[in-house]
Design a protein around this motif. Structure first.
Motif, PDB file in Angstrom:
ATOM      1  N   MET A 100      43.189  41.331  29.190  1.00  0.00           N
ATOM      2  CA  MET A 100      42.848  42.363  30.168  1.00  0.00           C
ATOM      3  C   MET A 100      41.950  43.422  29.555  1.00  0.00           C
ATOM      4  SD  MET A 100      43.930  41.403  33.053  1.00  0.00           S
ATOM      5  CE  MET A 100      43.434  42.913  33.907  1.00  0.00           C
ATOM      6  N   ALA A 101      42.139  43.730  28.282  1.00  0.00           N
ATOM      7  CA  ALA A 101      41.245  44.682  27.612  1.00  0.00           C
ATOM      8  C   ALA A 101      39.816  44.134  27.578  1.00  0.00           C
ATOM      9  CB  ALA A 101      41.744  44.967  26.200  1.00  0.00           C
ATOM     10  N   LEU A 102      39.685  42.832  27.332  1.00  0.00           N
ATOM     11  CA  LEU A 102      38.365  42.211  27.348  1.00  0.00           C
ATOM     12  C   LEU A 102      37.747  42.299  28.740  1.00  0.00           C
ATOM     13  CD1 LEU A 102      36.136  40.308  26.183  1.00  0.00           C
ATOM     14  CD2 LEU A 102      37.604  38.389  26.824  1.00  0.00           C
ATOM     15  N   LEU A 103      38.528  41.986  29.767  1.00  0.00           N
ATOM     16  CA  LEU A 103      38.005  42.033  31.131  1.00  0.00           C
ATOM     17  C   LEU A 103      37.656  43.462  31.545  1.00  0.00           C
ATOM     18  CD1 LEU A 103      40.455  39.488  32.813  1.00  0.00           C
ATOM     19  CD2 LEU A 103      38.096  39.081  32.055  1.00  0.00           C
ATOM     20  N   GLN A 104      38.420  44.431  31.075  1.00  0.00           N
ATOM     21  CA  GLN A 104      38.124  45.838  31.388  1.00  0.00           C
ATOM     22  C   GLN A 104      36.789  46.269  30.796  1.00  0.00           C
ATOM     23  OE1 GLN A 104      39.545  48.116  33.215  1.00  0.00           O
ATOM     24  NE2 GLN A 104      41.704  47.572  33.499  1.00  0.00           N
TER      25      GLN A 104
ATOM     26  N   GLY B  41      40.864  48.143  42.356  1.00  0.00           N
ATOM     27  CA  GLY B  41      41.498  47.079  43.128  1.00  0.00           C
ATOM     28  C   GLY B  41      41.242  45.704  42.528  1.00  0.00           C
ATOM     29  N   PHE B  42      40.007  45.478  42.095  1.00  0.00           N
ATOM     30  CA  PHE B  42      39.664  44.182  41.512  1.00  0.00           C
ATOM     31  C   PHE B  42      40.402  43.950  40.198  1.00  0.00           C
ATOM     32  CE2 PHE B  42      36.758  41.648  38.750  1.00  0.00           C
ATOM     33  CZ  PHE B  42      36.915  40.434  39.408  1.00  0.00           C
ATOM     34  N   MET B  43      40.466  44.971  39.354  1.00  0.00           N
ATOM     35  CA  MET B  43      41.164  44.800  38.077  1.00  0.00           C
ATOM     36  C   MET B  43      42.656  44.582  38.301  1.00  0.00           C
ATOM     37  SD  MET B  43      38.731  44.688  36.023  1.00  0.00           S
ATOM     38  CE  MET B  43      39.864  44.350  34.663  1.00  0.00           C
ATOM     39  N   ALA B  44      43.210  45.230  39.324  1.00  0.00           N
ATOM     40  CA  ALA B  44      44.624  44.995  39.639  1.00  0.00           C
ATOM     41  C   ALA B  44      44.837  43.554  40.117  1.00  0.00           C
ATOM     42  CB  ALA B  44      45.097  45.980  40.710  1.00  0.00           C
ATOM     43  N   LEU B  45      43.888  43.029  40.885  1.00  0.00           N
ATOM     44  CA  LEU B  45      43.966  41.638  41.339  1.00  0.00           C
ATOM     45  C   LEU B  45      43.936  40.696  40.142  1.00  0.00           C
ATOM     46  CD1 LEU B  45      43.858  39.337  43.412  1.00  0.00           C
ATOM     47  CD2 LEU B  45      41.383  39.735  43.608  1.00  0.00           C
ATOM     48  N   LEU B  46      43.006  40.915  39.210  1.00  0.00           N
ATOM     49  CA  LEU B  46      42.961  40.081  38.011  1.00  0.00           C
ATOM     50  C   LEU B  46      44.263  40.189  37.223  1.00  0.00           C
ATOM     51  CD1 LEU B  46      39.339  40.529  36.591  1.00  0.00           C
ATOM     52  CD2 LEU B  46      40.207  38.816  38.193  1.00  0.00           C
ATOM     53  N   GLY B  47      44.798  41.385  37.155  1.00  0.00           N
ATOM     54  CA  GLY B  47      46.056  41.580  36.437  1.00  0.00           C
ATOM     55  C   GLY B  47      47.204  40.802  37.060  1.00  0.00           C
ATOM     56  N   ARG B  48      47.253  40.764  38.387  1.00  0.00           N
ATOM     57  CA  ARG B  48      48.323  40.001  39.051  1.00  0.00           C
ATOM     58  C   ARG B  48      48.158  38.505  38.796  1.00  0.00           C
ATOM     59  NH1 ARG B  48      47.105  43.768  43.089  1.00  0.00           N
ATOM     60  NH2 ARG B  48      45.961  42.231  44.345  1.00  0.00           N
ATOM     61  N   ILE B  49      46.918  38.029  38.789  1.00  0.00           N
ATOM     62  CA  ILE B  49      46.682  36.605  38.504  1.00  0.00           C
ATOM     63  C   ILE B  49      47.099  36.273  37.086  1.00  0.00           C
ATOM     64  CG2 ILE B  49      44.895  34.853  38.213  1.00  0.00           C
ATOM     65  CD1 ILE B  49      43.395  36.167  40.546  1.00  0.00           C
ATOM     66  N   VAL B  50      46.707  37.121  36.136  1.00  0.00           N
ATOM     67  CA  VAL B  50      47.047  36.881  34.732  1.00  0.00           C
ATOM     68  C   VAL B  50      48.559  36.942  34.532  1.00  0.00           C
ATOM     69  CG1 VAL B  50      46.860  37.810  32.393  1.00  0.00           C
ATOM     70  CG2 VAL B  50      44.821  37.655  33.842  1.00  0.00           C
ATOM     71  N   ASP B  51      49.197  38.001  35.027  1.00  0.00           N
ATOM     72  CA  ASP B  51      50.648  38.155  34.820  1.00  0.00           C
ATOM     73  C   ASP B  51      51.435  37.066  35.533  1.00  0.00           C
ATOM     74  OD1 ASP B  51      50.204  40.378  33.277  1.00  0.00           O
ATOM     75  OD2 ASP B  51      50.576  41.819  34.896  1.00  0.00           O
ATOM     76  N   GLY B  52      50.972  36.664  36.708  1.00  0.00           N
ATOM     77  CA  GLY B  52      51.686  35.642  37.461  1.00  0.00           C
ATOM     78  C   GLY B  52      51.607  34.274  36.829  1.00  0.00           C
ATOM     79  N   GLY B  53      50.656  34.090  35.915  1.00  0.00           N
ATOM     80  CA  GLY B  53      50.512  32.792  35.265  1.00  0.00           C
ATOM     81  C   GLY B  53      51.149  32.709  33.903  1.00  0.00           C
TER      82      GLY B  53
ATOM     83  N   THR C 158      53.050  31.709  30.894  1.00  0.00           N
ATOM     84  CA  THR C 158      53.723  30.435  30.618  1.00  0.00           C
ATOM     85  C   THR C 158      54.558  30.474  29.348  1.00  0.00           C
ATOM     86  OG1 THR C 158      51.767  29.621  29.420  1.00  0.00           O
ATOM     87  CG2 THR C 158      51.920  29.108  31.778  1.00  0.00           C
ATOM     88  N   ALA C 159      54.503  31.572  28.603  1.00  0.00           N
ATOM     89  CA  ALA C 159      55.233  31.649  27.335  1.00  0.00           C
ATOM     90  C   ALA C 159      55.999  32.956  27.238  1.00  0.00           C
ATOM     91  CB  ALA C 159      54.277  31.498  26.157  1.00  0.00           C
ATOM     92  N   GLY C 160      56.583  33.377  28.355  1.00  0.00           N
ATOM     93  CA  GLY C 160      57.293  34.640  28.384  1.00  0.00           C
ATOM     94  C   GLY C 160      56.406  35.742  28.901  1.00  0.00           C
ATOM     95  N   PRO C 161      56.982  36.898  29.247  1.00  0.00           N
ATOM     96  CA  PRO C 161      56.192  38.008  29.795  1.00  0.00           C
ATOM     97  C   PRO C 161      55.050  38.399  28.861  1.00  0.00           C
ATOM     98  CG  PRO C 161      58.538  38.447  29.992  1.00  0.00           C
ATOM     99  CD  PRO C 161      58.415  37.222  29.138  1.00  0.00           C
ATOM    100  N   GLY C 162      53.861  38.524  29.448  1.00  0.00           N
ATOM    101  CA  GLY C 162      52.731  39.029  28.684  1.00  0.00           C
ATOM    102  C   GLY C 162      52.002  38.017  27.838  1.00  0.00           C
ATOM    103  N   ARG C 163      52.333  36.741  27.950  1.00  0.00           N
ATOM    104  CA  ARG C 163      51.639  35.758  27.103  1.00  0.00           C
ATOM    105  C   ARG C 163      51.526  34.413  27.827  1.00  0.00           C
ATOM    106  NH1 ARG C 163      50.535  35.256  21.457  1.00  0.00           N
ATOM    107  NH2 ARG C 163      51.683  37.164  20.992  1.00  0.00           N
ATOM    108  N   GLY C 164      50.380  33.778  27.650  1.00  0.00           N
ATOM    109  CA  GLY C 164      50.169  32.427  28.153  1.00  0.00           C
ATOM    110  C   GLY C 164      49.414  32.374  29.468  1.00  0.00           C
ATOM    111  N   LEU C 165      48.547  31.372  29.590  1.00  0.00           N
ATOM    112  CA  LEU C 165      47.849  31.087  30.834  1.00  0.00           C
ATOM    113  C   LEU C 165      48.161  29.651  31.246  1.00  0.00           C
ATOM    114  CD1 LEU C 165      44.277  32.571  30.177  1.00  0.00           C
ATOM    115  CD2 LEU C 165      46.144  33.602  31.491  1.00  0.00           C
ATOM    116  N   PRO C 166      48.244  29.384  32.541  1.00  0.00           N
ATOM    117  CA  PRO C 166      48.526  28.011  32.996  1.00  0.00           C
ATOM    118  C   PRO C 166      47.301  27.126  32.854  1.00  0.00           C
ATOM    119  CG  PRO C 166      48.190  29.447  34.870  1.00  0.00           C
ATOM    120  CD  PRO C 166      48.155  30.334  33.665  1.00  0.00           C
ATOM    121  N   ILE C 167      47.488  25.927  32.357  1.00  0.00           N
ATOM    122  CA  ILE C 167      46.405  24.951  32.318  1.00  0.00           C
ATOM    123  C   ILE C 167      46.251  24.357  33.712  1.00  0.00           C
ATOM    124  CG2 ILE C 167      45.640  22.757  31.332  1.00  0.00           C
ATOM    125  CD1 ILE C 167      47.308  23.399  28.866  1.00  0.00           C
TER     126      ILE C 167
END
Length: 348
Positions: free
Chosen positions: A155-159, A166-178, A180-189
């Motif tokens: 998120m720091a990179l995207l910022q 609003g857009f950054m919050a949307l990206l944050g929800r997508i990232v957090d919702g995905g 895969t390795a506990g809160p705050g880490r991992g993206l879904p393949i």
């Protein structure tokens, strides 16, 4: 492009994402090749209403839905794939209709995954050029890459590249919702957003390698990296430097199976055996081709497929060997079935 201009943050509004023409385009991109799937057919049957709902969810901060199906593939290693629900697939396409060009400017030219005009075949050709130009090479990949990506660093990179609350919050929800390795880490393949995020996350490593004295010929395909070096000493030093950068800047580790070798020995990259003078199929591609030939021949001889279906199956089997020199291998495999030439769907 002026350097200062290229580093400016792109302002993105939720209205731009939710704009109707953008959602219509995103819908058809998401549906491409999937029209026969029940969930896609249901969405398209109610397209006007469903796109109205998606637009409202985007503007109100309720998107994405966050539903995904999970399944495992072995290709050849075990991977857990997450297939986003169709509404979220449309959302991802709507986002990247607007910002994909900015993501492109974030990446060096020698990064090849998930990019227009790039891809596996161009990556393999770039590897061959690197082997031809540099006497030594280093090849590594990141250990558990997608599960290891830290959300705060992403998120720091995207910022640094985008703005708009609003857009950054949307990206944050997508990232957090995905996660895969506990809160705050991992993206879904398996999702469009994850592909772009993961590609961008390693760009700093690409630039770090390109800045190493005596190194060049860099190629990256997602988390697989190869670069050339003028000597073994440079290879050892640049590898150690990259390990330190990944650990300190991105909290990532390399797999133990890293390779330093003379370029004359060749490399295996993206399923190909790359030599200075030839690109050959790797073992997995050869196994797949043999298996496809067995399936086609068994069905053909049992009278279970029509000629047109058989021809399409042959075309698909040959596609697994695209981009490499494989005629001799194909002839040997097909000779075992009595063919003296490449088949269309010939009679015995």
């Amino acid at each position: 492009m002026d350097a200062a201009l290229s580093m400016r943050r792109q302002a993105v509004t939720l209205a731009a994402i939710a704009e109707r023409a953008n959602l219509e385009l995103a819908c058809w991109k998401a549906a491409r090749g999937r029209l026969g799937r029940p969930a896609v057919a249901r969405f398209l049957a109610e397209r006007e209403r469903r796109l109205d709902q998606l637009a409202a969810a985007i503007l109100s901060g309720q998107a994405p839905e966050g539903r995904a199906s999970r399944f495992v593939i072995h290709d050849p290693k075990r991977r857990v794939i997450h297939a986003a629900c169709f509404a979220d697939r449309v959302l991802h396409h709507a986002i990247f209709n607007v910002v994909e060009a900015r993501f492109e400017t974030m990446l060096v030219d020698s990064s090849f995954a998930c990019r227009p005009g790039k891809g596996v075949h161009r990556a393999v050709l770039a590897v061959q050029r690197s082997l031809q130009r540099w006497p030594w090479f280093v090849q590594v990949d990141v250990d558990g890459y997608f599960p290891s990506i830290r959300h705060d660093l992403l998120m720091a990179l995207l910022q640094r590249r985008f703005k708009g609350a609003g857009f950054m919050a949307l990206l944050g929800r997508i990232v957090d919702g995905g996660a895969t390795a506990g809160p705050g880490r991992g993206l879904p393949i398996g999702t469009l957003a994850s592909q772009h995020f993961a590609n961008a996350f390693l760009d700093g490593a690409d630039r770090f390698i390109l800045d190493q004295p005596g190194a060049g010929g860099h190629v990256r395909y997602m988390d697989d990296l190869l670069w050339g070096c003028e000597s073994r000493a440079v290879a050892v030093e640049s590898l150690a430097a990259l390990e330190g950068f990944l650990r300190e800047a991105l909290d990532l580790r390399l797999k133990p199976q890293r390779r330093i070798a003379r370029s004359s020995e060749g490399a295996r990259f993206c399923g190909y055996r790359v030599r200075q003078g030839a690109i050959l199929p790797g073992r997995r591609k050869m196994v797949r081709f043999r298996a496809a030939v067995v399936r086609i021949e068994s069905a053909r001889r049992a009278g279970l497929v029509l000629d047109g279906d058989c021809q399409r199956a042959w075309d698909a089997s040959l596609a697994t060997l695209a981009g490499c020199a494989s005629e001799g291998f194909r002839r040997r495999v097909l000779a075992g079935f009595g063919y003296s030439r490449e088949p269309g769907c010939p009679s015995d």
